[in-house]
Each structure stands twice: as structure tokens, then as C-alpha cells.
Write a protein that holds these residues in place. Sequence first.
Motif, PDB file in Angstrom:
ATOM      1  N   THR A 236     -37.577 -15.288   9.513  1.00 57.88           N
ATOM      2  CA  THR A 236     -36.735 -15.563  10.661  1.00 57.88           C
ATOM      3  C   THR A 236     -36.233 -14.248  11.252  1.00 57.88           C
ATOM      4  N   LEU A 237     -35.550 -14.354  12.390  1.00 62.09           N
ATOM      5  CA  LEU A 237     -34.975 -13.166  13.031  1.00 62.09           C
ATOM      6  C   LEU A 237     -33.717 -12.680  12.328  1.00 62.09           C
ATOM      7  N   GLN A 238     -33.178 -13.481  11.425  1.00 71.10           N
ATOM      8  CA  GLN A 238     -32.011 -13.059  10.643  1.00 71.10           C
ATOM      9  C   GLN A 238     -32.440 -11.888   9.760  1.00 71.10           C
ATOM     10  N   THR A 239     -31.777 -10.753   9.903  1.00 73.35           N
ATOM     11  CA  THR A 239     -32.281  -9.499   9.337  1.00 73.35           C
ATOM     12  C   THR A 239     -31.252  -8.823   8.455  1.00 73.35           C
ATOM     13  N   VAL A 240     -31.721  -8.330   7.307  1.00 70.19           N
ATOM     14  CA  VAL A 240     -30.928  -7.541   6.363  1.00 70.19           C
ATOM     15  C   VAL A 240     -31.561  -6.157   6.270  1.00 70.19           C
ATOM     16  N   TRP A 241     -30.742  -5.119   6.358  1.00 71.34           N
ATOM     17  CA  TRP A 241     -31.197  -3.739   6.123  1.00 71.34           C
ATOM     18  C   TRP A 241     -30.630  -3.300   4.785  1.00 71.34           C
ATOM     19  N   LEU A 242     -31.504  -2.943   3.836  1.00 68.71           N
ATOM     20  CA  LEU A 242     -31.055  -2.557   2.499  1.00 68.71           C
ATOM     21  C   LEU A 242     -31.825  -1.318   2.079  1.00 68.71           C
ATOM     22  N   GLY A 243     -31.090  -0.260   1.743  1.00 68.07           N
ATOM     23  CA  GLY A 243     -31.758   0.969   1.340  1.00 68.07           C
ATOM     24  C   GLY A 243     -30.904   1.790   0.407  1.00 68.07           C
ATOM     25  N   ALA A 244     -31.565   2.692  -0.316  1.00 65.22           N
ATOM     26  CA  ALA A 244     -30.891   3.548  -1.279  1.00 65.22           C
ATOM     27  C   ALA A 244     -31.328   4.988  -1.081  1.00 65.22           C
ATOM     28  N   SER A 245     -30.374   5.910  -1.208  1.00 62.45           N
ATOM     29  CA  SER A 245     -30.625   7.334  -1.059  1.00 62.45           C
ATOM     30  C   SER A 245     -31.126   7.600   0.362  1.00 62.45           C
ATOM     31  N   PRO A 263     -33.719  -5.692  20.118  1.00 60.58           N
ATOM     32  CA  PRO A 263     -32.539  -6.514  20.369  1.00 60.58           C
ATOM     33  C   PRO A 263     -32.689  -7.961  19.930  1.00 60.58           C
ATOM     34  N   GLU A 264     -33.923  -8.423  19.721  1.00 60.87           N
ATOM     35  CA  GLU A 264     -34.100  -9.808  19.305  1.00 60.87           C
ATOM     36  C   GLU A 264     -33.691 -10.045  17.858  1.00 60.87           C
ATOM     37  N   ALA A 265     -33.549  -8.989  17.066  1.00 61.91           N
ATOM     38  CA  ALA A 265     -33.112  -9.146  15.677  1.00 61.91           C
ATOM     39  C   ALA A 265     -31.693  -9.703  15.630  1.00 61.91           C
ATOM     40  N   GLU A 266     -31.420 -10.439  14.565  1.00 61.65           N
ATOM     41  CA  GLU A 266     -30.097 -11.010  14.323  1.00 61.65           C
ATOM     42  C   GLU A 266     -29.562 -10.436  13.012  1.00 61.65           C
ATOM     43  N   PRO A 267     -29.005  -9.218  13.057  1.00 64.19           N
ATOM     44  CA  PRO A 267     -28.605  -8.557  11.812  1.00 64.19           C
ATOM     45  C   PRO A 267     -27.397  -9.238  11.173  1.00 64.19           C
ATOM     46  N   VAL A 268     -27.487  -9.450   9.870  1.00 66.98           N
ATOM     47  CA  VAL A 268     -26.390 -10.106   9.150  1.00 66.98           C
ATOM     48  C   VAL A 268     -25.806  -9.227   8.056  1.00 66.98           C
ATOM     49  N   ALA A 269     -26.518  -8.177   7.635  1.00 65.38           N
ATOM     50  CA  ALA A 269     -26.018  -7.355   6.536  1.00 65.38           C
ATOM     51  C   ALA A 269     -26.729  -6.020   6.522  1.00 65.38           C
ATOM     52  N   VAL A 270     -25.976  -4.977   6.186  1.00 67.10           N
ATOM     53  CA  VAL A 270     -26.510  -3.631   5.995  1.00 67.10           C
ATOM     54  C   VAL A 270     -25.984  -3.124   4.659  1.00 67.10           C
ATOM     55  N   VAL A 271     -26.881  -2.734   3.766  1.00 68.60           N
ATOM     56  CA  VAL A 271     -26.485  -2.129   2.494  1.00 68.60           C
ATOM     57  C   VAL A 271     -26.963  -0.693   2.488  1.00 68.60           C
ATOM     58  N   ALA A 272     -26.022   0.232   2.404  1.00 70.51           N
ATOM     59  CA  ALA A 272     -26.328   1.659   2.344  1.00 70.51           C
ATOM     60  C   ALA A 272     -25.862   2.164   0.984  1.00 70.51           C
ATOM     61  N   SER A 273     -26.807   2.299   0.074  1.00 71.27           N
ATOM     62  CA  SER A 273     -26.509   2.698  -1.293  1.00 71.27           C
ATOM     63  C   SER A 273     -26.750   4.188  -1.453  1.00 71.27           C
ATOM     64  N   VAL A 274     -25.773   4.892  -1.965  1.00 66.73           N
ATOM     65  CA  VAL A 274     -25.782   6.350  -2.151  1.00 66.73           C
ATOM     66  C   VAL A 274     -26.425   7.060  -0.956  1.00 66.73           C
ATOM     67  N   PRO A 275     -25.887   6.828   0.267  1.00 70.98           N
ATOM     68  CA  PRO A 275     -26.558   7.322   1.476  1.00 70.98           C
ATOM     69  C   PRO A 275     -26.040   8.678   1.942  1.00 70.98           C
ATOM     70  N   PRO A 276     -26.905   9.534   2.462  1.00 71.83           N
ATOM     71  CA  PRO A 276     -26.434  10.717   3.186  1.00 71.83           C
ATOM     72  C   PRO A 276     -25.981  10.319   4.585  1.00 71.83           C
ATOM     73  N   ALA A 277     -24.742   9.870   4.692  1.00 75.30           N
ATOM     74  CA  ALA A 277     -24.220   9.334   5.952  1.00 75.30           C
ATOM     75  C   ALA A 277     -23.679  10.418   6.872  1.00 75.30           C
ATOM     76  N   ASP A 278     -23.455  11.604   6.332  1.00 78.85           N
ATOM     77  CA  ASP A 278     -22.915  12.715   7.121  1.00 78.85           C
ATOM     78  C   ASP A 278     -23.669  13.971   6.720  1.00 78.85           C
ATOM     79  N   MET A 279     -24.696  14.325   7.487  1.00 82.82           N
ATOM     80  CA  MET A 279     -25.509  15.475   7.128  1.00 82.82           C
ATOM     81  C   MET A 279     -24.754  16.785   7.294  1.00 82.82           C
ATOM     82  N   VAL A 280     -23.736  16.817   8.162  1.00 82.49           N
ATOM     83  CA  VAL A 280     -22.918  18.030   8.259  1.00 82.49           C
ATOM     84  C   VAL A 280     -22.154  18.236   6.961  1.00 82.49           C
ATOM     85  N   GLY A 281     -21.466  17.199   6.517  1.00 82.13           N
ATOM     86  CA  GLY A 281     -20.696  17.315   5.281  1.00 82.13           C
ATOM     87  C   GLY A 281     -21.568  17.626   4.092  1.00 82.13           C
ATOM     88  N   LEU A 282     -22.736  16.982   4.000  1.00 86.45           N
ATOM     89  CA  LEU A 282     -23.625  17.230   2.872  1.00 86.45           C
ATOM     90  C   LEU A 282     -24.168  18.650   2.907  1.00 86.45           C
TER      91      LEU A 282
END
Length: 471
Positions: A236-245, A263-282
Motif C-alpha cells: 500500500t501507499l502507507q510508508t515506513v522509513w526505517l534505517g540504522a547508522s 507526494p503520493e506516499a502516505e508516511p506513517v513512521a520514521v525510525v532513525a537509529s544511531v543516525p548522523p543527523a547533524d554532519m556539522v556537529g559530527l
Amino acid sequence: MGWLWLGLLACSGSKDDDGGATDASEVLDTVDTAELTTSGTTSTADSSTTSTFAADLPLGGCGLAPYELVGPDALGTIVEVEEAPDLSLSASTIELTLSLADLPGERFGITYDVETWRVRYTTQDRGELVEATMLLSFPVGAGAVPTLAWLHGTTGFTDACAPSALGIEGGAFNLLFASMGYVVVAPDYLGMNGIGDPSWQVHPYVVAEPTALASLDAVRAAWGFDGADATGSEATLQTVWLGASEGGFAALWADRYQPHYLPEAEPVAVVASVPPADMVGLAQFGASQFSDASGGLVAAFTTWHDWFRLDGLDEVLADPLADIVPDLLLADCSVDLDPEPTSLDKLFTAGFMDAMATGDLDAYPVGCVMEQGRLATSAVPRRSEAPVLYVVAELDELVAAEPTRAAFEPLCDAGYQMNYIECADADHVDGAVWSLGQQLDWVRDRVAGVAMDEVCVQTAPQRCDLQPKKP
């Protein structure tokens, strides 16, 4: 584990050339098969650029020549399919496989047998139509189920390191998630082609635009794949994004680009496990404290210079790294420097370290790329309201815990609706694995429409539920 390694999986394989290709028309809805070229790029009549598609996305930057995006009609076209019998297993076999890795199958609710294919599809890179590969797994007999994009941690920088080329080692998470009742889309990323013609480039490592677009087009391609007859399931278009590192980085950026690009995706959840979310800080952390994060930056800076076509890598990396690291990235999936560096001055120039210490990001071209990789202040307009689970490992020295922890509050201030888990006494890999059951429980609740609680509350480190008990 290689000293420049930032992954959850060890890269110890190469492509298996024994698998036979299946005619894509046998498993597709009505799609046009693209014409392949020897360069690994694709030429189709529909590949012209358009000024209206995702018109408000900032593109390239950091010195790249301007370009426009390829239009959506040419994207996500499946051009090659291989059955993957090595990754098509019964539920009981999947549960046994997990137990051999000390993961209790009963914790995850394994229910379905799984069928998997290796798929080559069209995406784009800097305004040119190209091809990428993925693993695509369906549960058997599940009916209409959500699409879960599994975004892998670092496995290397070339085709030989693509998870789709690594057998059970590269496809284990596909099996787990599909057996729980998701159609699992697992892109290899650009520069890592697991089947078909070789890639023409090194993998652009933790670069937001190519990572997000290739991931989104993998999902687009999965929605054009007719697996219902073979499996009794459909995405279905219901979408989960799940990733690590690196995959946590990919999950956050796929979510950021999705409203513009898919835009047709229907995102319901995002899992960001141990992510480099700020490359400046890292980067500032890794250039000031000698750690495994420092080594990861060497690989990142090298691929940034390649993708953005920057000059002056030798002004950032200590001699002789600018000359040898590009070849090392191409030579093996696990990259080791010999002799292994023991101090920052063996990795970075004094001028670069001084610039990082003072926050002078304009002093070197990589500073611009770092800024692009700071999610909280990204120029990509934030339109997704998908909830986010953010996982930190207390003792992480790869995607270092200190800047990763510090990135959480600015993301909340930017409008993200986030839950937080920090696994006590966990290193990089442990944090992602020990929290996996909690991650999947959280996803199940979001799919079911359960409201989040403790939104943007940064809780103290906790014992994550798959942490082995002390003897």
C-alpha cells in the motif's frame, strides 16, 4: 571491523553471478522497459527534465553546476529482475536464522513466509537518469500491507558491497521485516549496483540528495512491481522509513524529500537509529577528538569531493591520505589504513582542524556539504508530519553519541514530532540491535494509529530490551 567502517553489517562477499535474470515483464504492471547503456545510465524518451516537478527542492549546491530534475514519468521503472531463492524462506527458517544470531524470533511476531527479488530500477543523479538496485521482499499471504523502506548501514562504497549482492548477510533485515507483514524495499544506494551493469561512480556517502532520491525511487519502483500473484500480498501507499547508522541518515532525508518528490506516499513512521543527523556537529567532534568518528569522516570527505566535484582534498586530509583513500574505497568493502592512525594529525591537516575548532565552515568546500547535512536547518522545506523515533547509543564512538544526542532538541525546535530512546552501555551496533524490538513495536503502533506520548522528551539512557543479561 575496518577502521573506516560505519555499518551494521560486515562486508565479506562479492556478487553472486549464478542467479538468473527474469524477464521484468513477467512481474510488472504495465511499465516500459528502459534501454540500457554501457555506462550504467539509462536513456528513455521520457527522461527529459522538468521545471515543475519538485520545483522548490534546492538541488546540488556547493559549487555544482545547476541542473534540473528528471521528470517522474521516467523514474522508478524496473529494468531487470532476478528471483532471490537464497532470500525466499519460510517463517520457521527465518525464526531459526534469527535465533542463531541471538535474536529471539518470538519477540518480533514472525508470521509469514517471504519471497524476495533483486531489482534494478531507474532513478537520477545530478539531473541525469541512472540505474540503481534493491532487494524487494513480500510476505506470503498477507494481503494489502504497508511499505517498509529498510535503509541499510554502511557496507562499503562500490558494487561488490551492495547488500543485494551479499546474500543472507545483506538481506537478513528484509526477511525479518517482511515476515512481520511488510513489503520491504531495501535500496542499495547509488554507486552500489548489486545486479546488472556496474555502477560508474563511488557511492556518495552521507550525501542527502542522492541518498534520498534513490531511496524514494526504490519505493516508486516497488509500487510498480506486481508481486500479488506470486505472494498474495501487495504494497500500500502507507510508508515506513526505517534505517540504522548511514541508513538512519537516509531515513531522515527520505522523509524530508518525500512530500516534494514522492507526494503520493502516505508516511506513517520514521525510525532513525544511531543516525548522523547533524554532519556539522559530527565533523567538529571527529576533527577535535580522535575516535572512530574521525575515520568515518575521512571516507565521507573523500566521496563528497567526488560527488560535488570539489578540489582540495589534500587541504583537508593529512598527507598521503588524499592520494590513497580514493583507491582504498574502491578496493575493498572494509577499509583499513596501514599503519592504522593513532592521532588526528595523521588524518586531517592542521588548518582544517583549526577551522573546525573555530566553526569556520567556509574555509573549506566540505564545510558547505556539512551544512547541507545538518537536518534541523536544511534548506529543503519541511512538509512531512510523520512521527520520528530517534535512537542513540550511549557509548557510540562511530556516529558519536555527543553530537547525535545534541541534534535532537534542534530537530524538535524545527517542528519534528519525535520520540527518543538512548540505549545505556551500548556502542554503535549494540544501540541499533538492542533497541530493534522497541523500534518495531513503535512502528506497529504508528501504523495502527496509536498516538505518540512523551513527544520531544529526551529521556535518560535506558536498558534496551534486547540487551543481553549480564551473567
